[in-house]
Design an enzyme around this catalytic site. Structure first.
Site, PDB file in Angstrom:
ATOM      1  N   GLY A 152      17.838  -2.811  17.423  1.00 34.90           N
ATOM      2  CA  GLY A 152      16.689  -1.919  17.503  1.00 34.90           C
ATOM      3  C   GLY A 152      15.946  -1.812  16.185  1.00 34.90           C
ATOM      4  O   GLY A 152      16.431  -2.250  15.141  1.00 34.90           O
ATOM      5  N   ALA A 198       0.833  -1.203   0.000  1.00 38.26           N
ATOM      6  CA  ALA A 198       0.000   0.000   0.000  1.00 38.26           C
ATOM      7  C   ALA A 198       0.864   1.248   0.000  1.00 38.26           C
ATOM      8  O   ALA A 198       1.857   1.333   0.735  1.00 38.26           O
ATOM      9  CB  ALA A 198      -0.898  -0.010   1.233  1.00 38.26           C
ATOM     10  N   ASP A 234       4.029  -0.934  16.780  1.00 37.74           N
ATOM     11  CA  ASP A 234       5.465  -0.672  16.620  1.00 37.74           C
ATOM     12  C   ASP A 234       5.754   0.601  15.819  1.00 37.74           C
ATOM     13  O   ASP A 234       6.757   1.260  16.072  1.00 37.74           O
ATOM     14  CB  ASP A 234       6.123  -1.848  15.865  1.00 37.74           C
ATOM     15  CG  ASP A 234       6.580  -2.950  16.800  1.00 37.74           C
ATOM     16  OD1 ASP A 234       6.067  -3.025  17.932  1.00 37.74           O
ATOM     17  OD2 ASP A 234       7.447  -3.742  16.378  1.00 37.74           O
ATOM     18  N   ALA A 281      21.192  -7.069  15.845  1.00 37.98           N
ATOM     19  CA  ALA A 281      19.947  -6.934  16.634  1.00 37.98           C
ATOM     20  C   ALA A 281      20.042  -5.647  17.450  1.00 37.98           C
ATOM     21  O   ALA A 281      20.216  -5.673  18.652  1.00 37.98           O
ATOM     22  CB  ALA A 281      19.774  -8.151  17.540  1.00 37.98           C
ATOM     23  N   GLY A 320      20.066  -5.971  23.589  1.00 38.55           N
ATOM     24  CA  GLY A 320      18.662  -5.835  23.967  1.00 38.55           C
ATOM     25  C   GLY A 320      17.964  -7.192  23.954  1.00 38.55           C
ATOM     26  O   GLY A 320      18.629  -8.232  23.923  1.00 38.55           O
ATOM     27  N   HIS A 345       0.864 -24.295  46.998  1.00 37.78           N
ATOM     28  CA  HIS A 345       2.190 -24.826  47.265  1.00 37.78           C
ATOM     29  C   HIS A 345       2.332 -26.165  46.569  1.00 37.78           C
ATOM     30  O   HIS A 345       1.402 -26.956  46.581  1.00 37.78           O
ATOM     31  CB  HIS A 345       2.397 -25.028  48.781  1.00 37.78           C
ATOM     32  CG  HIS A 345       3.697 -25.681  49.100  1.00 37.78           C
ATOM     33  ND1 HIS A 345       4.877 -24.985  49.084  1.00 37.78           N
ATOM     34  CD2 HIS A 345       4.000 -26.965  49.401  1.00 37.78           C
ATOM     35  CE1 HIS A 345       5.868 -25.816  49.377  1.00 37.78           C
ATOM     36  NE2 HIS A 345       5.366 -27.030  49.570  1.00 37.78           N
ATOM     37  N   GLY A 404      24.348  -6.315  19.676  1.00 39.53           N
ATOM     38  CA  GLY A 404      23.157  -5.753  20.317  1.00 39.53           C
ATOM     39  C   GLY A 404      22.817  -6.516  21.585  1.00 39.53           C
ATOM     40  O   GLY A 404      22.715  -7.744  21.577  1.00 39.53           O
TER      41      GLY A 404
HETATM   42  C1  LIG Z   1      12.833 -11.289  17.030  1.00 40.95           C
HETATM   43  C2  LIG Z   1      11.643 -10.646  17.643  1.00 40.95           C
HETATM   44  C3  LIG Z   1      11.035 -11.215  18.743  1.00 40.95           C
HETATM   45  C4  LIG Z   1       9.935 -10.621  19.334  1.00 40.95           C
HETATM   46  N1  LIG Z   1       9.375 -11.200  20.428  1.00 40.95           N
HETATM   47  C5  LIG Z   1       8.303 -10.620  21.020  1.00 40.95           C
HETATM   48  C6  LIG Z   1       7.689 -11.211  22.143  1.00 40.95           C
HETATM   49  O1  LIG Z   1       8.092 -12.267  22.603  1.00 40.95           O
HETATM   50  N2  LIG Z   1       6.623 -10.606  22.711  1.00 40.95           N
HETATM   51  C7  LIG Z   1       6.150  -9.411  22.217  1.00 40.95           C
HETATM   52  O2  LIG Z   1       5.182  -8.877  22.767  1.00 40.95           O
HETATM   53  N3  LIG Z   1       6.707  -8.828  21.144  1.00 40.95           N
HETATM   54  C8  LIG Z   1       7.769  -9.406  20.537  1.00 40.95           C
HETATM   55  N4  LIG Z   1       8.320  -8.814  19.431  1.00 40.95           N
HETATM   56  C9  LIG Z   1       7.758  -7.545  18.957  1.00 40.95           C
HETATM   57  C10 LIG Z   1       6.475  -7.777  18.151  1.00 40.95           C
HETATM   58  O3  LIG Z   1       6.747  -8.638  17.076  1.00 40.95           O
HETATM   59  C11 LIG Z   1       5.939  -6.455  17.645  1.00 40.95           C
HETATM   60  O4  LIG Z   1       5.829  -5.555  18.720  1.00 40.95           O
HETATM   61  C12 LIG Z   1       4.562  -6.598  16.988  1.00 40.95           C
HETATM   62  O5  LIG Z   1       4.605  -7.465  15.885  1.00 40.95           O
HETATM   63  C13 LIG Z   1       4.051  -5.223  16.554  1.00 40.95           C
HETATM   64  O6  LIG Z   1       2.821  -5.337  15.891  1.00 40.95           O
HETATM   65  P1  LIG Z   1       2.446  -4.340  14.713  1.00 40.95           P
HETATM   66  O7  LIG Z   1       1.071  -4.657  14.301  1.00 40.95           O
HETATM   67  O8  LIG Z   1       2.765  -2.960  15.132  1.00 40.95           O
HETATM   68  O9  LIG Z   1       3.489  -4.706  13.559  1.00 40.95           O
HETATM   69  P2  LIG Z   1       3.657  -6.079  12.763  1.00 40.95           P
HETATM   70  O10 LIG Z   1       3.169  -7.223  13.535  1.00 40.95           O
HETATM   71  O11 LIG Z   1       5.069  -6.102  12.306  1.00 40.95           O
HETATM   72  O12 LIG Z   1       2.712  -5.909  11.506  1.00 40.95           O
HETATM   73  C14 LIG Z   1       2.948  -4.968  10.495  1.00 40.95           C
HETATM   74  C15 LIG Z   1       2.498  -5.547   9.182  1.00 40.95           C
HETATM   75  O13 LIG Z   1       2.373  -4.522   8.204  1.00 40.95           O
HETATM   76  C16 LIG Z   1       2.833  -4.993   6.964  1.00 40.95           C
HETATM   77  N5  LIG Z   1       3.166  -3.807   6.156  1.00 40.95           N
HETATM   78  C17 LIG Z   1       4.069  -2.828   6.453  1.00 40.95           C
HETATM   79  N6  LIG Z   1       4.048  -1.863   5.498  1.00 40.95           N
HETATM   80  C18 LIG Z   1       3.123  -2.238   4.596  1.00 40.95           C
HETATM   81  C19 LIG Z   1       2.651  -1.654   3.386  1.00 40.95           C
HETATM   82  N7  LIG Z   1       3.100  -0.466   2.948  1.00 40.95           N
HETATM   83  N8  LIG Z   1       1.690  -2.307   2.671  1.00 40.95           N
HETATM   84  C20 LIG Z   1       1.214  -3.508   3.114  1.00 40.95           C
HETATM   85  N9  LIG Z   1       1.605  -4.093   4.244  1.00 40.95           N
HETATM   86  C21 LIG Z   1       2.562  -3.476   4.979  1.00 40.95           C
HETATM   87  C22 LIG Z   1       4.025  -5.840   7.343  1.00 40.95           C
HETATM   88  O14 LIG Z   1       4.354  -6.747   6.306  1.00 40.95           O
HETATM   89  C23 LIG Z   1       3.519  -6.531   8.595  1.00 40.95           C
HETATM   90  O15 LIG Z   1       2.891  -7.754   8.307  1.00 40.95           O
HETATM   91  C24 LIG Z   1       9.413  -9.414  18.801  1.00 40.95           C
HETATM   92  C25 LIG Z   1       9.996  -8.848  17.666  1.00 40.95           C
HETATM   93  C26 LIG Z   1      11.101  -9.439  17.089  1.00 40.95           C
HETATM   94  C27 LIG Z   1      11.721  -8.810  15.876  1.00 40.95           C
END
Ligand SMILES: Cc1cc2nc3c(=O)[nH]c(=O)nc-3n(C[C@H](O)[C@H](O)[C@H](O)COP(=O)(O)OP(=O)(O)OC[C@H]3O[C@@H](n4cnc5c(N)ncnc54)[C@H](O)[C@@H]3O)c2cc1C
Lengths: 416, 41
Positions: A228, A77, A268, A226, A140, A401, A138
């Site tokens: 950020g 999009a 995010d 890794a 974190g 317990h 990283g």
């Molecule tokens: C390695 C790793 C481990 C993690 N572990 C955890 C955990 O254990 N617990 C936890 O709470 N969080 C964890 N997280 C963080 C978590 O994945 C994110 O906080 C979460 O996915 C955020 O949700 P979101 O909807 O903001 O983004 P996302 O889930 O990333 O969804 C965004 C979506 O938008 C789509 N998109 C982007 N731009 C466009 C576009 N222009 N057109 C069409 N589609 C598009 C992407 O393809 C994606 O599918 C982890 C992250 C990583 C990288």
């Protein structure tokens, strides 16, 4: 769900099983296992992960199919105006839009890194051949989870953190201890480092690091970055849409509205608490504000965090230092898992619970747990804090317990 | 003529999916767009 939470937790479980079988089975009375003959089939572990993810995906598609008001389109999009969106070749209009675009690894400007070649979380969850060695850049949550995962698989892991300890924003006693545990498991952990250059030579990758006043060189087969994540906004047409950024994230107010009055943003993409549970909390609020104009504000007062290493690190609210800096006189209650019969029974009597409360009112301000199942245990503290309560109910209520939750209760009792 | 929606949700990840379902359940005509895989990160 594809390259974050569920895949990492699935593969960390494989790493945990590997660790138990290879390193600890004799201790539990299991005979017949020769640690030297135990090997790890990464392709099989990744296949198990892919299977789990595919099952969840099928459920998502089923729910989308059932919802007659949702049209699903596969494609990228891009806004051409605040109400016009191009999805690959198709043009649509939308009165309101929600940016739920998530995040991607932040660019990291180390000279030579790109030429040397590196991987991020995306590839680290898809590798099918186990590297002999890996440098994780990283310190974190992504860094510590991947470092423990690969170290337990059997890869020689070097970890380079910029801060003086891993998970630098967490309660120092606990993050220091987590660093010690990673070291004991064989992770070559270096903190207070600054990576100055990367490269590749004779088939191995290397990084040059400034560390304790001198320059050091580390080598490995694979470099995992890794460090950020930033909002994923390339080719999204934000300027055409009239949406302003706030640094590397989308700028949104407490109602999740961006600088364009008909465009909203969540999860995010907005930075801050980059967790799935925050994104799933934001989603319905954005929808209510758009469709019902409720003007609801997000309330991030009590958002727990967790790192899924073993032992797990989970926390909510303020650290002791943060509480003092905010002007609170504080009381601190702690309890060790070493004193827990259940922690001994499962073979993980490590870590502690630390609770912080306001001295005057008794209100709980923060909870920090490093220990087995800390990710689940933290919710007793979350509930108390959500109700703006003290630790009294945790301290006085009867806990089963023998459970790990008794350690949380002991910390609550120690607060008084 | 292009298709018109009340709400377009860009991204079918962890936050986009509940946003799309909630908006649709409240009666809006919703478009959900994803360029990689549903479920997000
Ligand atoms: C390695 C790793 C481990 C993690 N572990 C955890 C955990 O254990 N617990 C936890 O709470 N969080 C964890 N997280 C963080 C978590 O994945 C994110 O906080 C979460 O996915 C955020 O949700 P979101 O909807 O903001 O983004 P996302 O889930 O990333 O969804 C965004 C979506 O938008 C789509 N998109 C982007 N731009 C466009 C576009 N222009 N057109 C069409 N589609 C598009 C992407 O393809 C994606 O599918 C982890 C992250 C990583 C990288």
């Amino acid at each position: 769900m594809n390259e974050g939470c569920i895949p990492t937790k699935t593969l960390l479980r494989s790493a945990e099983v590997m660790h138990l079988v290879r390193d600890r089975s004799a201790e539990f009375g299991v005979r017949g296992i020769d640690p030297k003959s135990v090997s790890f089939d990464l392709a099989a572990a990744v296949a198990r992960k892919d299977n789990i993810v595919a099952g969840i995906q099928a459920g998502i598609y089923k729910n989308l199919d059932r919802n007659k008001n949702i049209t699903f389109m596969k494609g990228h999009a891009e806004f051409t105006s605040p109400v016009d969106i191009r999805i690959d070749g198709t043009l649509v209009t939308a009165e309101n839009s929600v940016l739920a675009v998530g995040s991607q690894p932040a660019p990291y400007a180390i000279p030579g890194l790109k030429e040397a070649g590196f991987i991020t979380n995306y590839e680290a969850l898809k590798l099918e051949e186990l590297p002999n060695s890996m440098i994780v850049i990283g310190g974190g949550y992504e860094g510590v989870e991947f470092a423990q995962m690969y170290a337990r698989y059997g890869t020689a892991v070097t970890m380079l953190g910029r801060a003086p300890r891993v998970m630098p924003k967490e309660e120092p006693e606990l993050s220091e201890k987590l660093g010690d545990i990673l070291r004991e498991e064989g992770v070559d952990l270096h903190t207070s480092t600054e990576v100055v250059r990367a490269g590749a030579e004779n088939g191995a990758r290397f990084v040059l690091v400034r560390e304790a006043g001198s320059e050091r060189r580390y080598e490995a087969e694979v470099l995992l970055l890794a460090v950020g994540r930033n909002a994923r906004v390339e080719n999204l047409g934000l300027s055409e849409a009239g949406v302003e950024m706030d640094g590397p994230y989308v700028g949104a107010d407490r109602r999740l509205r961006t600088s364009a009055s008909n465009i909203w943003s969540l999860g995010d993409a907005n930075g801050g608490l980059m967790f799935t549970h925050r994104a799933t909390y934001d989603g319905p609020i954005a929808a209510l504000n758009i469709v019902k104009a409720l003007g609801r504000e997000v309330d991030y007062r009590v958002v727990p965090r967790a790192v899924f290493t073993e032992p797990t690190l989970a926390s909510v609210g303020l650290t002791e230092a943060e509480a003092r800096a905010q002007g609170h006189e504080v009381r601190v209650g702690t309890a060790d898992f070493a004193g827990s019969g259940r922690a001994k029974a499962i073979g993980l009597p490590v870590g502690m619970v630390k609770l912080i409360a306001d001295d005057g009112t008794g209100e709980l301000l923060g909870g920090h747990i490093l220990g087995p199942r800390a990710d689940d245990l933290i919710h007793e503290v979350v509930t108390a804090m959500y109700k703006k309560g003290s630790a009294e109910a945790i301290a006085k209520s009867i806990h089963v317990h023998p459970t790990l939750s008794e350690v949380v209760k002991r910390a609550a009792k120690a607060l008084r | 003529m292009s298709d018109a929606y009340d709400v377009a949700v860009i991204g079918a990840g962890q936050g986009g999916l509940p946003a799309a379902h909630m908006a649709a359940n409240l009666g809006a005509k919703v478009l959900l767009v994803e360029d990689r895989e549903v479920g997000g990160t």
